[in-house]
Scaffold this active site. Structure first.
Site, short mmCIF file in Angstrom:
data_model
loop_
_atom_site.label_atom_id
_atom_site.label_comp_id
_atom_site.label_asym_id
_atom_site.label_seq_id
_atom_site.Cartn_x
_atom_site.Cartn_y
_atom_site.Cartn_z
CB SER A 566 -0.80 -0.22 1.01
OG SER A 566 -1.14 1.17 1.83
CE1 TYR A 579 -4.21 -2.43 5.01
CE2 TYR A 579 -3.11 -0.10 4.87
CZ TYR A 579 -3.97 -1.15 4.78
OH TYR A 579 -3.90 -1.08 2.77
N1 LIG Z 1 -9.09 -0.82 -2.60
C1 LIG Z 1 -6.94 -0.04 -1.65
O1 LIG Z 1 -7.79 1.48 -1.85
C2 LIG Z 1 -6.23 -0.32 -1.29
C3 LIG Z 1 -5.26 0.69 -0.90
C4 LIG Z 1 -3.79 0.45 -0.36
C5 LIG Z 1 -3.49 -1.49 -0.33
N2 LIG Z 1 -4.77 -2.08 -0.95
C6 LIG Z 1 -4.20 -4.02 -0.70
O2 LIG Z 1 -4.83 -4.39 -1.68
C7 LIG Z 1 -5.01 -5.82 -1.05
C8 LIG Z 1 -6.14 -6.47 -1.57
O3 LIG Z 1 -7.90 -5.24 -1.33
P1 LIG Z 1 -8.75 -4.82 -2.14
O4 LIG Z 1 -8.66 -3.20 -2.03
O5 LIG Z 1 -9.11 -5.51 -3.05
O6 LIG Z 1 -9.77 -5.20 -0.90
P2 LIG Z 1 -10.96 -6.31 -1.32
O7 LIG Z 1 -11.74 -6.71 0.44
O8 LIG Z 1 -12.20 -5.83 -2.66
O9 LIG Z 1 -10.17 -7.42 -1.29
C9 LIG Z 1 -10.03 -8.12 0.18
C10 LIG Z 1 -9.82 -10.07 -0.32
O10 LIG Z 1 -8.82 -10.59 0.65
C11 LIG Z 1 -9.75 -11.18 1.26
N3 LIG Z 1 -9.57 -12.15 3.07
C12 LIG Z 1 -9.62 -11.09 3.62
N4 LIG Z 1 -8.70 -11.73 5.18
C13 LIG Z 1 -8.82 -12.85 4.98
C14 LIG Z 1 -7.79 -13.90 5.06
N5 LIG Z 1 -7.38 -14.08 6.32
N6 LIG Z 1 -7.57 -15.12 4.30
C15 LIG Z 1 -7.80 -14.74 2.99
N7 LIG Z 1 -8.16 -14.28 2.47
C16 LIG Z 1 -8.80 -13.29 3.33
C17 LIG Z 1 -10.90 -10.75 1.49
O11 LIG Z 1 -12.38 -12.16 1.93
C18 LIG Z 1 -11.32 -10.23 -0.02
O12 LIG Z 1 -11.88 -10.86 -0.57
C19 LIG Z 1 -5.18 -5.37 0.20
O13 LIG Z 1 -3.99 -6.40 0.86
C20 LIG Z 1 -4.85 -4.24 0.61
O14 LIG Z 1 -4.72 -3.81 2.04
C21 LIG Z 1 -5.84 -1.41 -1.13
#
Ligand SMILES: NC(=O)c1ccc[n+]([C@@H]2O[C@H](COP(=O)([O-])OP(=O)(O)OC[C@H]3O[C@@H](n4cnc5c(N)ncnc54)[C@H](O)[C@@H]3O)[C@@H](O)[C@H]2O)c1
Ligand SMILES: [Zn+2]
Length: 689
Positions: A566, A579
């Site tokens: 991130s 986080y």
């Molecule tokens: N969306 C953003 O703005 C953003 C920004 C920076 C970083 N990220 C990172 O991107 C990654 C994906 O995020 P996203 O935005 O697609 O979110 P999202 O919630 O749509 O997807 C995350 C997925 O991870 C799964 N998950 C959660 N805990 C879990 C576990 N213990 N075991 C297995 N699966 C698990 C959830 O069920 C979900 O399907 C994350 O690591 C997040 O920190 C996202």
């Protein structure tokens, strides 16, 4: 017993009543192709001679509708048929002089095409066209090929079918064989079909229904006769016992990456494993060691499975496997040198497709998963043939030179050259955590579009089912799997990576992406929140990274890991210390793994998203409210807020992150490791330094 092996007619007169002749042909073809006991995938073809009006002159003409080159009668549609003027086709018999003209005659077929139909006619068109019957079926039924691959195939054909089925010895399909078949049918009006030595069955009838039912009746006759006459125990009985089911699976999981690593240097390959009872009966048997090297008989079988399989002991180690695989290659090169003609195409991939493991089952490898699965199905056809032929007579593989002439046939080479160029990730395997989420599923789709096999691992069963179902529909069931897994549970992570190897034979790409968010001021951060954030983001990335790394190392083909961290992994942000710290740990873990992985060609890189609101589940809940509150705006103003905050003044979407993932996953970045890429529309605080 006999009842189980009998094919039953599925013909429905009510359906048939509404169909015209081409429709009836399609109906019959789909029925025949729907049962692997009738014909193998993509094998066989069907035809009808249909009255039509010439589109140019309006004259009455007879048109041969015959399955086009490629395609599968079980799943084909009407546009899968080539159409040819019968009168023009028949005149070609008069132009043909000798075998050396055969291939050139294929070009002449182009002059017989009716109604500008672009579908190329099958090489069996001659055989269909010259049989003086309105409906003709050609199938590769295992029961009939068993007879056609037996040493005394002529006697057996006579004994089983009496006078109603004729016989022609093996000959490569072409106009010459077509003329012979036509003459045999013409001069023996009592015949209802012909067994082609080492090949298959031709049958015919006056109506579509009669032809279909005739084909079933003849196959049933062969199957019943074989069942009553095959010597028992089949294949001379078992030489080794099957391992327990879980041990078989464990051996397959250990062997598949080892084999894959050794045969994928020039072209990545996907694998398939089966321990179906008929496979175990063969690989465990006394006769296997003698039968397998004889090679397969039907041309379709060996085009898919190579001339013979490689036998691999269950306990073989890496050096032992090297010896076996190099031996196979040398043997294949010698076969090529013995049989090649001055104008033969260059030698193709000399690696085996089929690997027989006594006590365990059969592994297959090919350019993609569906080809590997279908190759295994073809070898099961070959096993059925050997079972029948060796049980009632002596089994004969096709003569080596004849096999070569088919495998390196210039027309076959032209067909291969016409195939689309392989996609960038064809044959590769990716494991994506959080695959049911926004960024995970977008990344999966990016890789699927490039031909990559994908395993989506997630904790959310409902979302996972939905995403997997959607991808299966768009990219094919063979390409995608879902596995329920919690990244914080070591045993689940191990099992999920194992299931990936079992499904596809290995691993090339690991996308560590599963995630959650947490937000609280430091003094309000509970230990539970801290630990949960660390568990999922840092420890979870470690567990998945470690298991993936172990497979990549054993396989020996390098590989790529992509960690989704991130902006907050680089730039501290208030109110989210757990986080931010966990995300920073991910980046540093990636660097450590990049260091250790480099000597093995294992690359580890990081993509840093920021503010990807659309499609993301983490932005659906509390997190949005907290972010909105801390920025003193409404939740639905967040996207615009983040857009304005970015240097490029643009919103970031899951597809944008997926491009970064694809870059690091693919060879585009094969000189990069230990890097991170911000995909955040520009944020000065996260600039690298
Ligand atoms: N969306 C953003 O703005 C953003 C920004 C920076 C970083 N990220 C990172 O991107 C990654 C994906 O995020 P996203 O935005 O697609 O979110 P999202 O919630 O749509 O997807 C995350 C997925 O991870 C799964 N998950 C959660 N805990 C879990 C576990 N213990 N075991 C297995 N699966 C698990 C959830 O069920 C979900 O399907 C994350 O690591 C997040 O920190 C996202
Ligand atoms: Zn055939």
């Amino acid at each position: 017993m006999t009842q189980d092996i009998l094919l039953k007619s599925l013909w429905d007169d009510t359906i048939a009543a509404s169909l015209d002749e081409p429709g009836l042909l399609l109906y019959r073809s789909n029925l025949l192709g729907s049962d692997l006991r009738i014909t193998n995938f993509g094998g066989g073809n069907t035809s009808a001679k249909v009255a039509a009006k010439d589109p140019l002159t309006g004259a009455d003409v007879t048109v041969l509708w015959v399955k086009g080159s490629g395609g599968d009668i079980g799943s084909m549609k009407l546009d899968g048929f080539a159409t040819l003027y019968m009168d023009k086709l028949l005149t070609l018999r008069g132009h043909y002089r000798s075998l050396d003209q055969e291939d050139a005659m294929v070009d002449a077929l182009g002059h017989c095409i009716f109604n500008l139909n672009p579908r190329a006619p099958s090489i069996d068109t001659w055989l269909h066209g010259f049989v003086p019957k309105p409906h003709v079926d050609h199938v590769h039924s295992d029961a009939v090929i068993a007879i056609a691959a037996a040493k005394d195939q002529v006697r057996l054909t006579q004994e089983i079918f009496g006078g109603e089925i004729g016989y022609l010895p093996w000959q490569r399909p072409g106009i010459d064989l077509g003329i012979k078949l036509g003459q045999l049918a013409e001069s023996n009006p009592g015949l209802v079909g012909v067994v082609l030595g080492s090949h298959g069955l031709f049958t015919w009838g006056d109506t579509a229904k009669a032809s279909y039912e005739q084909t079933l009746r003849i196959i049933n006759k062969a199957a019943v006769w074989l069942d009553a006459n095959v010597k028992r125990p089949v294949f001379g009985g078992a030489a080794v016992a099957s391992l327990a089911a879980e041990d078989r699976a464990a051996v397959a999981r250990r062997l598949m990456p080892l084999i894959r690593g050794r045969i994928s240097k020039s072209e990545m390959k996907a694998g398939h494993f089966t321990d179906a009872p008929e496979v175990l009966e063969f690989v465990n048997s006394n006769a296997m060691a003698d039968l397998a090297p004889l090679g397969t008989s039907c041309p379709d079988h060996f085009l898919r499975t190579k001339i013979k399989p490689l036998i691999v002991p269950a306990d073989v180690d890496g050096p032992g496997l090297d010896v076996l695989i190099e031996g196979y290659r040398a043997d294949y090169a010698a076969y090529y040198d013995r049989c090649k003609h001055p104008n033969s195409p260059a030698m193709r991939d000399p690696n085996a497709v089929i690997y027989l493991v006594p006590g365990v089952g059969m592994i297959s490898f090919a350019k993609d998963k569906s080809t590997a699965r279908i190759s295994a199905e073809f070898y099961v056809n070959a096993i059925n043939v050997m079972r029948g032929a060796s049980g009632v007579s002596e089994y004969q593989g096709l003569d080596e030179q004849e096999a070569f002439n088919i495998e390196y046939w210039l027309l076959e080479e032209a067909k291969l050259q016409r195939m689309p160029k392989p996609k960038a990730m064809q044959g590769r395997v990716a494991f994506i955590t959080g695959g049911a989420g926004g960024i995970g599923s977008a990344s999966a789709e990016r890789l699927l579009r490039e031909g990559c096999n994908v395993v989506l691992a997630d904790i959310d069963a409902a979302a996972l089912d939905e995403v997997v179902a959607g991808f299966s529909k768009r990219y094919g069931r063979d390409m995608v799997r879902g596995v329920l897994m919690d990244v914080t549970r070591e045993e689940q992570v191990i099992a999920a990576v194992e299931s990936t190897v079992a499904a596809f034979g290995g691993l090339d790409v690991v996308v560590n992406n599963a995630g959650i968010t947490s937000a609280a001021a430091v003094e309000d951060t509970t230990l539970a929140m801290w630990n949960r954030t660390m568990d999922i983001l840092s420890t979870g990335y470690f567990l998945v990274g470690r298991e993936g790394y172990r497979v990549l190392k054993a396989q020996g083909l390098g590989g790529s890991m992509v960690f989704i961290s991130s902006k907050n992994g680089v730039a501290a942000s208030p109110g989210a210390s757990a986080y931010c710290t966990a995300k920073a740990a991910e980046i540093h873990l990636a660097r450590c793994m990049a260091l250790e992985g480099a000597p093995m060609g294992i690359r580890v890189n990081v993509v840093n998203p920021d503010a990807v609101l659309r499609g993301s589940k983490i932005w659906k809940g509390e997190w949005s409210q907290q972010r909105a509150a801390s920025n003193k705006i409404a939740v639905d103003e967040l996207e615009e807020h983040y857009r304005k905050r970015s240097l490029l003044l643009r919103s970031v979407f899951p597809e944008d992150i997926a491009e970064g993932v694809y870059f690091f996953a693919s060879d585009l970045s094969n000189k990069s490791t230990g890097n991170f890429l911000n995909v955040d529309a520009g944020n000065a605080v996260s600039f690298t330094r």
